[in-house]
Design a protein around this motif. Structure first.
Motif, short mmCIF file in Angstrom:
data_model
loop_
_atom_site.label_atom_id
_atom_site.label_comp_id
_atom_site.label_asym_id
_atom_site.label_seq_id
_atom_site.Cartn_x
_atom_site.Cartn_y
_atom_site.Cartn_z
N LYS A 190 0.84 -1.20 0.00
CA LYS A 190 0.00 0.00 0.00
C LYS A 190 0.88 1.26 0.00
CE LYS A 190 -4.09 -2.05 2.11
NZ LYS A 190 -3.51 -3.40 2.36
N LYS A 191 1.99 1.22 0.71
CA LYS A 191 2.87 2.38 0.76
C LYS A 191 3.32 2.76 -0.65
CE LYS A 191 7.13 4.15 2.84
NZ LYS A 191 8.25 3.87 3.77
N PHE A 192 3.81 1.80 -1.41
CA PHE A 192 4.25 2.09 -2.78
C PHE A 192 3.07 2.51 -3.64
CE2 PHE A 192 4.85 0.94 -7.19
CZ PHE A 192 6.10 1.45 -7.48
N GLY A 193 1.98 1.74 -3.55
CA GLY A 193 0.84 1.99 -4.42
C GLY A 193 0.22 3.36 -4.22
N PHE A 194 0.01 3.74 -2.97
CA PHE A 194 -0.64 5.02 -2.70
C PHE A 194 0.26 6.20 -3.01
CE2 PHE A 194 -3.87 2.59 -0.48
CZ PHE A 194 -5.01 3.35 -0.69
N TYR A 195 1.50 6.16 -2.51
CA TYR A 195 2.38 7.31 -2.70
C TYR A 195 2.74 7.50 -4.17
CZ TYR A 195 2.87 7.86 2.34
OH TYR A 195 2.61 8.09 3.67
N ASN A 196 3.11 6.43 -4.83
CA ASN A 196 3.48 6.54 -6.25
C ASN A 196 2.25 6.69 -7.13
OD1 ASN A 196 6.59 6.00 -6.61
ND2 ASN A 196 5.88 4.62 -5.01
N ILE A 206 -8.78 5.60 -5.64
CA ILE A 206 -7.89 4.45 -5.42
C ILE A 206 -8.69 3.39 -4.67
CG2 ILE A 206 -5.82 3.57 -4.28
CD1 ILE A 206 -4.50 6.25 -4.69
N VAL A 207 -8.63 2.16 -5.16
CA VAL A 207 -9.33 1.03 -4.54
C VAL A 207 -8.29 0.07 -3.99
CG1 VAL A 207 -10.91 -0.91 -4.90
CG2 VAL A 207 -11.27 1.24 -6.14
N CYS A 208 -8.43 -0.31 -2.72
CA CYS A 208 -7.52 -1.29 -2.14
C CYS A 208 -8.27 -2.16 -1.14
CB CYS A 208 -6.33 -0.62 -1.46
SG CYS A 208 -6.72 0.15 0.13
N ASP A 209 -7.73 -3.30 -0.86
CA ASP A 209 -8.33 -4.25 0.07
C ASP A 209 -7.58 -4.23 1.39
OD1 ASP A 209 -10.29 -6.06 0.69
OD2 ASP A 209 -9.64 -7.61 -0.72
N GLU A 210 -8.26 -4.43 2.48
CA GLU A 210 -7.70 -4.79 3.77
C GLU A 210 -6.68 -3.80 4.34
OE1 GLU A 210 -6.27 -8.80 3.50
OE2 GLU A 210 -8.23 -9.63 3.06
N ILE A 211 -7.17 -2.77 5.00
CA ILE A 211 -6.31 -1.92 5.83
C ILE A 211 -5.96 -2.73 7.07
CG2 ILE A 211 -6.15 0.20 7.18
CD1 ILE A 211 -8.14 1.45 5.25
N MET A 212 -4.68 -3.00 7.28
CA MET A 212 -4.26 -3.92 8.34
C MET A 212 -3.42 -3.28 9.43
SD MET A 212 -5.60 -6.85 7.48
CE MET A 212 -4.66 -8.10 8.36
N SER A 213 -2.89 -2.08 9.18
CA SER A 213 -1.93 -1.51 10.13
C SER A 213 -1.97 0.01 10.07
CB SER A 213 -0.52 -1.99 9.80
OG SER A 213 -0.09 -1.45 8.55
N SER A 214 -1.30 0.64 11.02
CA SER A 214 -1.20 2.10 11.02
C SER A 214 -0.43 2.59 9.79
CB SER A 214 -0.53 2.58 12.30
OG SER A 214 0.75 1.98 12.48
N ASP A 215 0.52 1.80 9.30
CA ASP A 215 1.25 2.18 8.09
C ASP A 215 0.31 2.22 6.88
OD1 ASP A 215 3.64 2.45 9.41
OD2 ASP A 215 4.36 0.43 8.92
N ASP A 216 -0.58 1.22 6.80
CA ASP A 216 -1.58 1.21 5.72
C ASP A 216 -2.46 2.45 5.81
OD1 ASP A 216 -0.61 -1.22 4.87
OD2 ASP A 216 -2.30 -2.40 5.62
N LEU A 217 -2.92 2.74 7.02
CA LEU A 217 -3.80 3.88 7.22
C LEU A 217 -3.11 5.19 6.87
CD1 LEU A 217 -6.55 4.88 8.11
CD2 LEU A 217 -5.70 4.96 10.46
N GLN A 221 -4.43 7.82 4.20
CA GLN A 221 -4.64 9.22 4.59
C GLN A 221 -3.90 10.17 3.67
OE1 GLN A 221 -4.40 9.89 8.79
NE2 GLN A 221 -4.04 12.07 8.59
N PHE A 222 -2.71 9.78 3.23
CA PHE A 222 -1.95 10.60 2.28
C PHE A 222 -2.77 10.86 1.02
CE2 PHE A 222 0.70 10.60 -1.56
CZ PHE A 222 1.45 11.76 -1.36
N ALA A 223 -3.42 9.81 0.50
CA ALA A 223 -4.23 9.96 -0.71
C ALA A 223 -5.46 10.82 -0.45
CB ALA A 223 -4.65 8.59 -1.23
N LEU A 224 -6.15 10.56 0.66
CA LEU A 224 -7.37 11.30 0.97
C LEU A 224 -7.08 12.80 1.13
CD1 LEU A 224 -9.00 8.80 3.48
CD2 LEU A 224 -9.93 9.44 1.25
N LEU A 225 -5.98 13.13 1.82
CA LEU A 225 -5.64 14.53 2.04
C LEU A 225 -5.02 15.18 0.80
CD1 LEU A 225 -4.24 14.35 5.69
CD2 LEU A 225 -6.54 14.97 4.91
#
Length: 283
Positions: A190-196, A206-217, A221-225
């Motif tokens: 998710k880190k690579f996918g969202f930031y890049n 952006i569509v993704c499955d399974e937020i599992m950790s604070s890093d995912d969140l 949040q980076f994308a939403l903001l």
């Protein structure tokens, strides 16, 4: 479907149900198959018991006889087939400095069959004009991935939609049509996918499955903001229990998503905003 299995075993499995959701193969135990017979979901068992040799053959078939080619996903406990079946792998973990580097001595496999149900998100999609960020909450096997795949496809008829497909379940290696304006990053974190994705693909959603950790969140949040809408899922049986996950309360307190959807028996329920504060008050 299930083309990596022995031909005879595959035929026995698919003869049990009109639609199959899951197959479990455990060493020295009967093959268990979960499916839908037209009336209800149930589990049936074959008289055949899986051998250790069967498990090894299936693994090698899944990776086209090159375990090295799937070592990155294998160390995360799964392999994805060419048709998008996600195969969870149990066995003995090999560790290096507390990190799992691979799995060996395979003891069981859990095969999840991807099902594409076109229109299953329409009851939510048709409520609004334009795109909305939503978090889909449900326990396992309630149709979260199927729902967000279809919702993303609905949005992709008009908007640019980026699917971050960590385990190749959303696109199933191109097997599923995700819409005319869909882009897919497979096997990405998710880190690579969202930031890049935000920087390079200019997505509307952006569509993704399974937020599992604070890093995912944090990536979400980076994308939403950044002005990008997000459609995502998270595991929980209800909102009250969900808020017991420490990193989750920020979703509600900061109202990161436009909508929270709870799936139960594949049926979506849209929570009203007034219910968010209710759940927050007991967290």
């Amino acid at each position: 479907m299930l083309d990596f299995l022995d031909y005879n075993l595959k035929n026995k499995i698919i003869s049990l149900f009109a639609k199959i959701f899951e197959v479990r193969l455990r060493q020295d135990k009967p093959v268990a198959v979960k499916g839908f017979d037209g009336e209800k979901v149930s589990v049936k068992y074959l008289s055949y018991s899986t051998t250790k040799n069967d498990l090894e053959k299936i693994i090698y078939s899944l990776c086209n006889y090159s375990v090295y080619s799937v070592e990155e996903s294998l160390k995360n406990g799964f392999i994805t087939s060419n048709d998008g079946e996600r195969v969870g792998v149990c066995g003995s973990c090999v560790l290096s400095l507390d990190n799992v580097i691979t799995i060996k001595d395979f003891s069981s496999l859990c095969i999840r069959i991807p099902n594409d149900v076109k229109g299953c998100s329409n009851s939510y999609f048709n409520l609004f004009s334009g795109i909305r960020s939503c978090l889909v909450v449900a326990k396992p096997f309630e149709g979260k991935t199927t729902f967000i795949r279809d919702l993303g496809r609905n949005y992709a008829n008009e908007y640019n939609v980026l699917f971050i497909d960590e385990r190749d379940e959303l696109s199933a290696s191109g097997k599923f049509n995700l819409g005319k304006n869909a882009d897919v990053i497979r096997y990405s974190t998710k880190k690579f996918g969202f930031y890049n994705g935000v920087r390079s693909y200019n997505p509307d959603v952006i569509v993704c499955d399974e937020i599992m950790s604070s890093d995912d969140l944090q990536a979400v949040q980076f994308a939403l903001l950044s002005g990008v809408k997000v459609v995502a899922t998270i595991h929980s049986d209800n909102i009250k229990n969900l808020l017991k996950k420490q990193f989750i309360s920020a979703i509600f307190k900061n109202k990161l998503f436009d909508d929270i959807i709870v799936l139960d028996a594949f049926k979506p329920t849209l929570l009203k905003e007034s219910q968010w504060s209710k759940y927050l008050s007991v967290s």
